[in-house]
Write a protein that holds these residues in place. Structure first.
Motif, PDB file in Angstrom:
ATOM      1  N   ASP A  23     -30.740  25.442  -4.475  1.00  0.00           N
ATOM      2  CA  ASP A  23     -31.203  25.076  -5.810  1.00  0.00           C
ATOM      3  C   ASP A  23     -32.720  25.258  -5.901  1.00  0.00           C
ATOM      4  N   PRO A  24     -33.174  26.246  -6.671  1.00  0.00           N
ATOM      5  CA  PRO A  24     -34.618  26.493  -6.781  1.00  0.00           C
ATOM      6  C   PRO A  24     -35.408  25.307  -7.324  1.00  0.00           C
ATOM      7  N   LEU A  25     -34.809  24.486  -8.185  1.00  0.00           N
ATOM      8  CA  LEU A  25     -35.518  23.307  -8.694  1.00  0.00           C
ATOM      9  C   LEU A  25     -35.788  22.307  -7.579  1.00  0.00           C
ATOM     10  N   VAL A  26     -34.835  22.142  -6.700  1.00  0.00           N
ATOM     11  CA  VAL A  26     -35.006  21.222  -5.571  1.00  0.00           C
ATOM     12  C   VAL A  26     -36.089  21.743  -4.637  1.00  0.00           C
ATOM     13  N   THR A  27     -36.009  23.011  -4.277  1.00  0.00           N
ATOM     14  CA  THR A  27     -36.999  23.544  -3.336  1.00  0.00           C
ATOM     15  C   THR A  27     -38.398  23.504  -3.918  1.00  0.00           C
ATOM     16  N   GLU A  28     -38.536  23.768  -5.216  1.00  0.00           N
ATOM     17  CA  GLU A  28     -39.859  23.748  -5.836  1.00  0.00           C
ATOM     18  C   GLU A  28     -40.421  22.324  -5.852  1.00  0.00           C
ATOM     19  N   PHE A  29     -39.598  21.347  -6.201  1.00  0.00           N
ATOM     20  CA  PHE A  29     -40.050  19.959  -6.216  1.00  0.00           C
ATOM     21  C   PHE A  29     -40.478  19.511  -4.811  1.00  0.00           C
ATOM     22  N   VAL A  30     -39.639  19.786  -3.811  1.00  0.00           N
ATOM     23  CA  VAL A  30     -39.940  19.362  -2.443  1.00  0.00           C
ATOM     24  C   VAL A  30     -41.176  20.099  -1.932  1.00  0.00           C
ATOM     25  N   ARG A  31     -41.270  21.396  -2.214  1.00  0.00           N
ATOM     26  CA  ARG A  31     -42.438  22.171  -1.786  1.00  0.00           C
ATOM     27  C   ARG A  31     -43.728  21.581  -2.363  1.00  0.00           C
ATOM     28  N   LEU A  32     -43.735  21.331  -3.659  1.00  0.00           N
ATOM     29  CA  LEU A  32     -44.939  20.785  -4.300  1.00  0.00           C
ATOM     30  C   LEU A  32     -45.323  19.431  -3.708  1.00  0.00           C
ATOM     31  N   ARG A  33     -44.348  18.586  -3.510  1.00  0.00           N
ATOM     32  CA  ARG A  33     -44.623  17.242  -2.972  1.00  0.00           C
ATOM     33  C   ARG A  33     -45.169  17.317  -1.541  1.00  0.00           C
ATOM     34  N   LEU A  34     -44.559  18.173  -0.715  1.00  0.00           N
ATOM     35  CA  LEU A  34     -45.038  18.305   0.663  1.00  0.00           C
ATOM     36  C   LEU A  34     -46.443  18.904   0.710  1.00  0.00           C
ATOM     37  N   GLU A  35     -46.703  19.889  -0.138  1.00  0.00           N
ATOM     38  CA  GLU A  35     -48.037  20.486  -0.171  1.00  0.00           C
ATOM     39  C   GLU A  35     -49.079  19.466  -0.623  1.00  0.00           C
ATOM     40  N   MET A  36     -48.701  18.575  -1.556  1.00  0.00           N
ATOM     41  CA  MET A  36     -49.628  17.508  -1.987  1.00  0.00           C
ATOM     42  C   MET A  36     -49.983  16.596  -0.823  1.00  0.00           C
ATOM     43  N   GLU A  37     -49.093  16.469   0.136  1.00  0.00           N
ATOM     44  CA  GLU A  37     -49.323  15.623   1.307  1.00  0.00           C
ATOM     45  C   GLU A  37     -49.991  16.387   2.455  1.00  0.00           C
ATOM     46  N   GLY A  38     -50.308  17.672   2.233  1.00  0.00           N
ATOM     47  CA  GLY A  38     -51.051  18.440   3.219  1.00  0.00           C
ATOM     48  C   GLY A  38     -50.221  19.307   4.156  1.00  0.00           C
TER      49      GLY A  38
END
Length: 91
Positions: free
Chosen positions: A17-32
């Motif tokens: 699911d591209p929506l899931v991967t995009e959300f998780v990617r953004l959140r992880l990148e925000m955490e460094g």
């Protein structure tokens, strides 16, 4: 996607699911964290062999090859066998 620095840990997110991967990617990148994304098991395995991650986040219920089967494939690869994995699911 930015290249991982020596201080960043690389997380591979695998979900169909591209929506899931995009959300998780953004959140992880925000955490460094540095993040690689794959939407199926074959792409995930190929990407992980090119650039082994520190952690896998695997969707349990993917079409064709599910997350459990992918995890088994990853663990037979010498360069990947010690990387921890977390299974994720919408169920």
């Amino acid at each position: 996607m930015q290249p991982a620095t020596e201080q960043q840990h690389l997380v591979m997110v695998v979900d169909d699911d591209p929506l899931v991967t995009e959300f998780v990617r953004l959140r992880l990148e925000m955490e460094g964290f540095a993040v690689d994304v794959a939407h199926n098991a074959e792409d995930a395995l190929a990407a992980a062999l090119r650039r082994p991650p520190h952690l896998f986040l695997l969707d349990v219920a993917m079409p064709e090859i599910n997350g459990v089967t992918l995890l088994r494939r990853l663990k037979v690869e010498k360069r990947l066998k010690d990387a921890p994995a977390l299974m994720i699911t919408a169920s």
